[in-house]
Write a protein that holds these residues in place. Sequence first.
Motif, PDB file in Angstrom:
ATOM      1  N   THR A   1      14.228 -17.917  43.500  1.00 14.25           N
ATOM      2  CA  THR A   1      15.039 -18.994  44.067  1.00 14.25           C
ATOM      3  C   THR A   1      14.577 -20.310  43.466  1.00 14.25           C
ATOM      4  OG1 THR A   1      15.281 -17.755  46.136  1.00 14.25           O
ATOM      5  CG2 THR A   1      15.815 -20.101  46.184  1.00 14.25           C
ATOM      6  N   VAL A   2      15.515 -21.103  42.998  1.00 17.59           N
ATOM      7  CA  VAL A   2      15.175 -22.379  42.367  1.00 17.59           C
ATOM      8  C   VAL A   2      15.873 -23.489  43.145  1.00 17.59           C
ATOM      9  CG1 VAL A   2      15.163 -23.729  40.246  1.00 17.59           C
ATOM     10  CG2 VAL A   2      15.037 -21.225  40.137  1.00 17.59           C
ATOM     11  N   SER A   3      15.078 -24.367  43.707  1.00 14.06           N
ATOM     12  CA  SER A   3      15.645 -25.478  44.474  1.00 14.06           C
ATOM     13  C   SER A   3      15.857 -26.694  43.573  1.00 14.06           C
ATOM     14  CB  SER A   3      14.714 -25.840  45.628  1.00 14.06           C
ATOM     15  OG  SER A   3      13.479 -26.295  45.132  1.00 14.06           O
TER      16      SER A   3
ATOM     17  N   TYR B   1       5.917  -8.478  31.378  1.00 12.39           N
ATOM     18  CA  TYR B   1       5.895  -9.821  31.961  1.00 12.39           C
ATOM     19  C   TYR B   1       7.143 -10.608  31.549  1.00 12.39           C
ATOM     20  CZ  TYR B   1       0.914  -8.803  32.526  1.00 12.39           C
ATOM     21  OH  TYR B   1      -0.280  -8.224  32.857  1.00 12.39           O
ATOM     22  N   LEU B   2       7.466 -11.577  32.374  1.00 15.16           N
ATOM     23  CA  LEU B   2       8.467 -12.576  32.005  1.00 15.16           C
ATOM     24  C   LEU B   2       7.935 -13.933  32.461  1.00 15.16           C
ATOM     25  CD1 LEU B   2      11.292 -13.013  30.728  1.00 15.16           C
ATOM     26  CD2 LEU B   2      12.186 -13.075  33.072  1.00 15.16           C
ATOM     27  N   GLN B   3       7.533 -14.737  31.495  1.00 13.51           N
ATOM     28  CA  GLN B   3       7.091 -16.087  31.790  1.00 13.51           C
ATOM     29  C   GLN B   3       8.306 -16.996  31.761  1.00 13.51           C
ATOM     30  OE1 GLN B   3       3.870 -17.341  32.553  1.00 13.51           O
ATOM     31  NE2 GLN B   3       5.099 -19.141  33.061  1.00 13.51           N
ATOM     32  N   MET B   4       8.570 -17.641  32.882  1.00 15.01           N
ATOM     33  CA  MET B   4       9.747 -18.495  32.991  1.00 15.01           C
ATOM     34  C   MET B   4       9.291 -19.935  33.223  1.00 15.01           C
ATOM     35  SD  MET B   4      12.185 -16.090  35.382  1.00 15.01           S
ATOM     36  CE  MET B   4      11.152 -16.255  36.838  1.00 15.01           C
ATOM     37  N   SER B   5       9.806 -20.836  32.417  1.00 13.82           N
ATOM     38  CA  SER B   5       9.472 -22.239  32.578  1.00 13.82           C
ATOM     39  C   SER B   5      10.751 -23.067  32.548  1.00 13.82           C
ATOM     40  CB  SER B   5       8.497 -22.697  31.495  1.00 13.82           C
ATOM     41  OG  SER B   5       9.065 -22.508  30.207  1.00 13.82           O
ATOM     42  N   SER B   6      10.627 -24.323  32.925  1.00 11.74           N
ATOM     43  CA  SER B   6      11.784 -25.229  32.989  1.00 11.74           C
ATOM     44  C   SER B   6      12.935 -24.577  33.753  1.00 11.74           C
ATOM     45  CB  SER B   6      12.248 -25.620  31.581  1.00 11.74           C
ATOM     46  OG  SER B   6      11.209 -26.254  30.864  1.00 11.74           O
TER      47      SER B   6
ATOM     48  N   GLY C   1      12.605 -27.151  37.252  1.00  9.02           N
ATOM     49  CA  GLY C   1      11.612 -27.633  36.306  1.00  9.02           C
ATOM     50  C   GLY C   1      10.292 -26.910  36.384  1.00  9.02           C
ATOM     51  N   GLY C   2      10.131 -26.100  37.406  1.00 11.36           N
ATOM     52  CA  GLY C   2       8.886 -25.373  37.588  1.00 11.36           C
ATOM     53  C   GLY C   2       8.826 -24.078  36.803  1.00 11.36           C
ATOM     54  N   SER C   3       7.750 -23.320  37.039  1.00 15.83           N
ATOM     55  CA  SER C   3       7.508 -22.082  36.299  1.00 15.83           C
ATOM     56  C   SER C   3       7.161 -20.944  37.246  1.00 15.83           C
ATOM     57  CB  SER C   3       6.346 -22.280  35.318  1.00 15.83           C
ATOM     58  OG  SER C   3       6.638 -23.282  34.378  1.00 15.83           O
ATOM     59  N   LEU C   4       7.452 -19.754  36.794  1.00 20.63           N
ATOM     60  CA  LEU C   4       7.064 -18.524  37.482  1.00 20.63           C
ATOM     61  C   LEU C   4       6.768 -17.474  36.428  1.00 20.63           C
ATOM     62  CD1 LEU C   4       9.648 -18.015  40.395  1.00 20.63           C
ATOM     63  CD2 LEU C   4       7.216 -18.492  40.654  1.00 20.63           C
ATOM     64  N   ARG C   5       5.900 -16.553  36.775  1.00 22.68           N
ATOM     65  CA  ARG C   5       5.678 -15.397  35.903  1.00 22.68           C
ATOM     66  C   ARG C   5       5.960 -14.132  36.697  1.00 22.68           C
ATOM     67  NH1 ARG C   5       0.362 -13.035  32.745  1.00 22.68           N
ATOM     68  NH2 ARG C   5      -0.242 -12.443  34.880  1.00 22.68           N
ATOM     69  N   LEU C   6       6.904 -13.370  36.206  1.00 23.69           N
ATOM     70  CA  LEU C   6       7.224 -12.086  36.808  1.00 23.69           C
ATOM     71  C   LEU C   6       6.428 -10.987  36.125  1.00 23.69           C
ATOM     72  CD1 LEU C   6      11.117 -12.318  37.084  1.00 23.69           C
ATOM     73  CD2 LEU C   6       9.371 -13.168  38.667  1.00 23.69           C
TER      74      LEU C   6
END
Length: 115
Positions: free
Chosen positions: A112-114, A79-84, A15-20
């Motif tokens: 890594t997504v927990s 960039y790659l904005q990743m959410s959910s 459910g979190g987000s990361l930006r590569l």
Amino acid sequence: QVQLVESGGGLVQAGGSLRLSCTASTSISSFNVMGWYRQAPGKQRELVARISSGGSTNYADSVKGRFTISRDNAKNTLYLQMSSLKPEDAAVFYCNAQGFLNTYWGQGTQVTVSS
């Protein structure tokens, strides 16, 4: 020799987000297409998203509506904005750049997504 350096990976809860980010050692305006691929253990590398020099984008069905690809030519960065984020998104993410004659890859960044 063109170098692509990814950053921004890490551990995040579902459910979190990361930006590569992917920073190139040369002007990215020379690349026809840039994209993000990912490879999970035991699986083939797959396209996640790509963006053309004109700004057209394509996404894998599995990430549509959750991921956004963008490029900043002034910063030579993709960039790659990743959410959910979901546990099944976990993989090594690779930056890719396609020029007229050559294709370049970054070294990858782990996501890594927990659950």
